[in-house]
Design a protein around this motif. Structure first.
Motif: not given
Length: 504
Positions: A32-38, A406-414, A452-456
């Motif tokens: 969730y922290h990584l989500y917040h940063q995005r 998986n999310e720890l090393n995943a790249q943001p999905v377009k 709510i963003a477009v990506d992912d």
């Protein structure tokens, strides 16, 4: 809105020096922290209450001081460590600060929208914020202090890593009680309130393996295999084949149906979030809830079914005639506290313990406009059983561990997430006001707004709850991907499906 007012709150200390609380973030909290940063997963919740006496800014500030003393998770910031690998840690703020902002704006939607634009300073904290609506002093002076004539309005936002919806309701409940105690000068009662614990992440508390033979209170529902079909991907086309018929993915059809709209909206410089809100009368809500009981399904399941049927009706003009089913991948929120073996922790884990659980609903397309009540409730029963099977198997624990790691090393999905709908059932929100306080406080409205963003991210974020015996539905969407006209049409279809199959 005024410049932020950050006030320091002294930490609880006895004689000598007490070490600051700290611990590493667990995988779920890190996700969730990584989500917040995005820029994802930020939620602002507004509460509007009717009160017997005015609530001043000073009382709110005092209540927040006691709230932070009771809930140590509100005193945390997040520090990043890069020694061997990236690691995030909770650390108690050295000088605990509250972020209280004051506004005279009384427009709830504007307050939510403005609050959603703000971010958090993770390294310094705090990881939460309150926007308090200053009451009109002149108006308050002419209102009698009785009969719930006054208003208390505030918007609360926080980092998802420190709290989920379940724990936030506990925080709101404590906040209201603290205001009541301060108004009545009962500071001894405030000081003696039992403090929440600062516990390890939920992964450390849950059993490693789901307990074999644990009894679950669940209904075994009838199976109607012809109405609920699993699908498998056909790599040669954007369709899937289901057992007994052909299916097509909802996201593919949505892209085809609204291609021009998506292209036009994507040119916007800044992504924004929109929401459509509607509710049913007390009588209609009672009938709908009774229909769920009569058909032995959960409210979550029938609301998911309605959401999928509504999407099928929205997309039907662009679905080929030879397709039998629309495959609608859905996410629902599951409270992981249900797996804690110590029952005293079931409702009280202080922090984040909720995760999105995926499932796919196959909607029969031959009858989307004239779905009989039998078919609707059979679909809801199948959905209810599928959710029950997922939850009782302990699969959410596996999903949590896999997804978080998986999310720890995943790249943001377009691009949009294939899970086109995300639904959360908040149940009865009236209970945030304790029974003994209902003569002093009454929750009048409970709107929220999710970034709510477009990506992912899903196309529609839906949350449902009952307030004052009325069923409320909020349909959130990304205004840079979905137009308000389309969201309004979808919301109308959703309301129509609920009415059509609830004898309303």
């Amino acid at each position: 809105m005024s410049i932020e007012d950050i006030s320091e709150v002294s930490r609880d200390t006895n004689a000598g020096c007490i070490p600051r609380l700290s611990r590493p973030l667990g995988p779920l909290e890190t996700m969730y922290h990584l989500y917040h940063q995005r820029g994802m997963d930020l939620i602002v919740q507004l509460m509007s209450l009717k009160t017997n006496v005015p609530v001043t800014q000073l009382i709110v500030r005092q209540a927040l001081v006691f709230l932070m003393k009771k809930h140590p998770i509100l005193r945390m910031c997040i520090k990043r460590s890069d020694r061997d690998h990236v690691q995030y840690n909770f650390l108690e703020m050295d000088k605990c600060a509250m972020d209280l902002r004051v506004t005279e704006n009384t427009n709830h939607e504007e307050i939510l929208a403005e609050a959603l634009l703000l971010s958090f300073d993770y390294e310094s904290g705090p990881l939460w914020r309150m926007v308090f609506v200053e009451p009109d002093v002149k108006l308050c002076a002419h209102l009698p202090n009785s009969n719930l004539n006054h208003s208390l309005v505030f918007a609360f936002s926080c980092h998802h890593a420190i709290a989920d919806g379940i724990y936030l309701q506990k925080i709101y409940m404590d906040f209201i009680e603290m205001i009541h105690l301060i108004q009545n000068g009962r500071f001894n009662a405030l000081s003696s309130m039992k403090k929440s614990l600062f516990l390890p992440p939920i992964e450390k508390i849950l059993p490693v393996i789901f307990p074999y033979g644990r009894e679950e209170r669940r209904h075994r529902l009838r199976r109607h295999s012809e109405l609920f079909r699993s699908t498998e991907t056909d790599p040669n086309m954007s369709k899937t084949r289901s057992f007994g018929g052909k299916a097509i993915e909802a996201l593919d059809v949505y892209h085809k149906r609204f291609h021009s709209e998506i292209a036009n909206l994507s040119s916007a410089k800044r992504q924004s979030t929109g929401v459509i809100r509607f509710s049913f009368t007390e009588g209609h809500s009672r009938t709908f809830l009774l229909s769920n009981k009569e058909n032995h399904v959960t409210v979550t399941s029938s609301c998911v079914t309605a959401a999928c049927l509504s999407l099928a009706r929205l997309l039907e003009p662009n679905i080929p005639d030879d397709v039998d089913y629309l495959a609608v991948p859905v996410e629902i929120m599951v409270n992981l506290r249900r797996y804690v073996t110590d029952q005293t922790m079931f409702e009280n884990y202080p922090g984040c313990a909720a995760i999105h659980i995926p499932l796919t609903i196959s909607v029969p397309l031959r009858c989307t406009h004239n779905v009989s009540s039998t078919i609707f409730w059979n679909l809801s029963q199948q959905c209810s059983e599928k959710i029950s099977d997922i939850v009782s198997s302990g699969k959410p624990i596996e999903i949590m561990k896999e997804e978080a790691e998986n999310e720890l090393n995943a790249q943001p999905v377009k691009g949009k997430s294939p899970f086109v709908i995300c639904l959360t059932n908040l149940s009865r929100v009236d209970d945030m006001v304790k029974p003994e306080l209902k003569k002093n406080f009454r929750l009048a409205s409970f709107p929220s707004l999710t970034r709510i963003a477009v990506d992912d991210m899903p196309i529609f974020f839906i949350n449902v709850f009952t307030l004052n015996k009325e069923l409320n539905v909020n349909v959130g969407y990304c205004a840079s991907y979905t137009s308000r006209q389309t969201a309004t049409r979808y919301s109308w279809l959703y309301s129509d499906v609920i009415c059509q199959h609830s004898k309303l």
